[in-house]
Scaffold this active site. Structure first.
Site, PDB file in Angstrom:
ATOM      1  CE  LYS A  83      -0.506   6.852   6.382  1.00 45.01           C
ATOM      2  NZ  LYS A  83      -1.748   7.666   6.006  1.00 45.01           N
TER       3      LYS A  83
ATOM      4  CG  PHE B  92      -1.898   1.415   1.206  1.00 46.98           C
ATOM      5  CD1 PHE B  92      -2.948   1.170   0.369  1.00 46.98           C
ATOM      6  CD2 PHE B  92      -1.615   2.599   1.806  1.00 46.98           C
ATOM      7  CE1 PHE B  92      -3.857   2.216   0.269  1.00 46.98           C
ATOM      8  CE2 PHE B  92      -2.408   3.494   1.457  1.00 46.98           C
ATOM      9  CZ  PHE B  92      -3.606   3.348   1.039  1.00 46.98           C
TER      10      PHE B  92
ATOM     11  CG  ASP C 148       5.688   4.005   1.455  1.00 49.61           C
ATOM     12  OD1 ASP C 148       5.724   4.977   2.366  1.00 49.61           O
ATOM     13  OD2 ASP C 148       4.892   3.872   0.768  1.00 49.61           O
TER      14      ASP C 148
END
Length: 413
Positions: A266, A152, A237
């Site tokens: 984030k 993801f 990531d």
């Protein structure tokens, strides 16, 4: 009372009223729990009807430092009183400081500031292709990037092109070519997929959306060796896993491995605004030249001010230590439930994926039951819960949340 188009509209009187507004006016691309949050602080939130909940999701790690951390709010408010946006057509007094401080924190040499996590991944893909064409000599338009199944990395068209989640892909084609998928954790399959056209390998150090999946020991060391042997970039990531969530600044640090490029997001925005970045070596990020890539809001003064405050918090080491220590307690307690309602527990630091045993509740049903007990958690896939409380949570609060999980898992099994 809110004035809109010349008329005043009253706010709904109940949570049901707010939910009905969302259902009528917002696109149905999420399936949230029926909780309407109005206030938040630290590890707790309060809904519009005054009920308090423990936050066991942390905005998918965007709230690593809790809701409204005073140092982060102060940085944002101070900058809001000075200048909010210049665009990158001009310099401003926060950008260079932010880039230097973030690079020093992560042990890298150059920073490309963006906004969302998906933008950071898209930027890393573009940089890897440019590097492959310009430095490695891969013919333009032919570069490939190896990715892992169950990944993801975001929801843009290019990113869902290499997703293996059909829900994310169905109906959104045609897809972007240039990606090769191999099983996560299988270093030999990855090595076999490398060709002269391979520009980079893009991997999550921990696969969050897949259920907090930790790779086998030594996997990333093997990947790093394969990349070095074939002149391939390693892109990590760290948008969910980075910035203290697993007990270290970068989750890849657990493997004793360095990537050429990292994507961050984030928690970099402190739970206040979207802030992301691509960080890495100058030899890679230096391939970008003026006009080749950009963002109006990327690296804006408020984002940089908040990002600098996040870096200052991480420089103390407090949050890495809290994640490591409280995470050990979390995993010890959850592991004790294996065979007693749970089938498996995975994760690192204050982050866990827990698989509910066959015969138990679905992840959605468990999430709804937890909300009834004052704990906000969310399922991923059918029978897995993600547990990721803010790193400011106390041990007592953590135990209260775990106790609720025990009650739900055992009571509904």
């Amino acid at each position: 009372m809110t004035t809109f188009a010349g008329r005043e509209t009253a706010a709904p009187a109940s949570a049901d009223g707010f939910i009905a507004l969302d259902e009528r006016w917002s696109t149905h691309n999420y399936h949230p729990l029926p909780v309407v949050i109005a206030e938040a602080e630290g590890a707790s939130v309060t809904d519009v009807e005054g009920k308090s909940y423990l936050d066991f999701l942390s905005g998918y790690s965007a709230l690593n430092f809790g809701h409204r951390h005073p140092a982060l709010i102060a940085a944002a408010v101070e900058q809001l009183g000075r200048v909010t946006l210049t665009s990158r057509a001009f310099h401003h007094d926060q950008l260079g400081l932010f880039c230097r401080e973030l690079a020093e924190l992560t042990g890298t040499e150059m920073v490309l500031p963006m906004n969302s996590g998906a933008e950071a991944v898209e930027s890393a893909v573009k940089v890897a292709r440019k590097w492959a064409h310009q430095v490695k000599g891969v013919p333009d338009g032919t570069a490939e990037i190896i990715v892992a199944g169950s990944n993801f990395h975001g929801r843009t068209t290019t990113i869902v092109s290499f997703s293996t989640d059909e829900t994310a892909r169905a109906g959104f084609g045609p897809f972007t070519p240039g990606f090769v998928t191999v099983p996560y954790g299988d270093a030999e399959a990855l090595r076999a997929a490398i060709t002269p056209r391979t520009a980079a390998v893009l991997l999550e150090p921990v696969q969050g959306e897949a259920g907090v999946v930790v790779p086998p020991h030594g996997y990333f060391a093997d990947v790093r060796r394969a990349c070095d042997e074939h002149g391939v970039l390693l892109i990590a990531d760290e948008i969910q896993s980075g910035l203290a969530r697993t007990g270290t600044v970068l989750a890849l640090d657990h493997e004793g491995v360095r990537a050429d490029v990292y994507t961050l997001g984030k928690a970099l925005g402190g739970g206040i605004l979207p802030v992301s970045a691509v960080v890495g070596s100058q030899a890679v990020l230096g391939v970008l030249q003026p006009g080749e890539h950009g963002s109006t809001f990327g690296g804006n003064p408020v984002a940089c001010a908040v990002g600098r405050a996040v870096v200052r918090l991480l420089n103390t080491g407090e949050f890495q230590q809290r994640s490591a220590e409280l995470g050990a307690h979390l995993h010890e307690r959850l592991t004790g439930l294996i065979g007693h309602g749970l089938a498996e527990v995975r994760g690192r630091g204050l982050w866990a994926g827990i698989d509910i045993a066959p015969g138990g509740p679905s992840g959605r049903a468990a999430s709804e039951a937890l909300a009834g007990l004052g704990v906000l958690c969310k399922e991923t896939h059918e029978n897995t819960l993600r547990v990721a409380p803010p790193l400011v949570i106390t041990r007592e609060e953590l135990d209260r949340g775990i106790d609720a999980i025990v009650k739900v898992i055992r009571g509904m099994s």
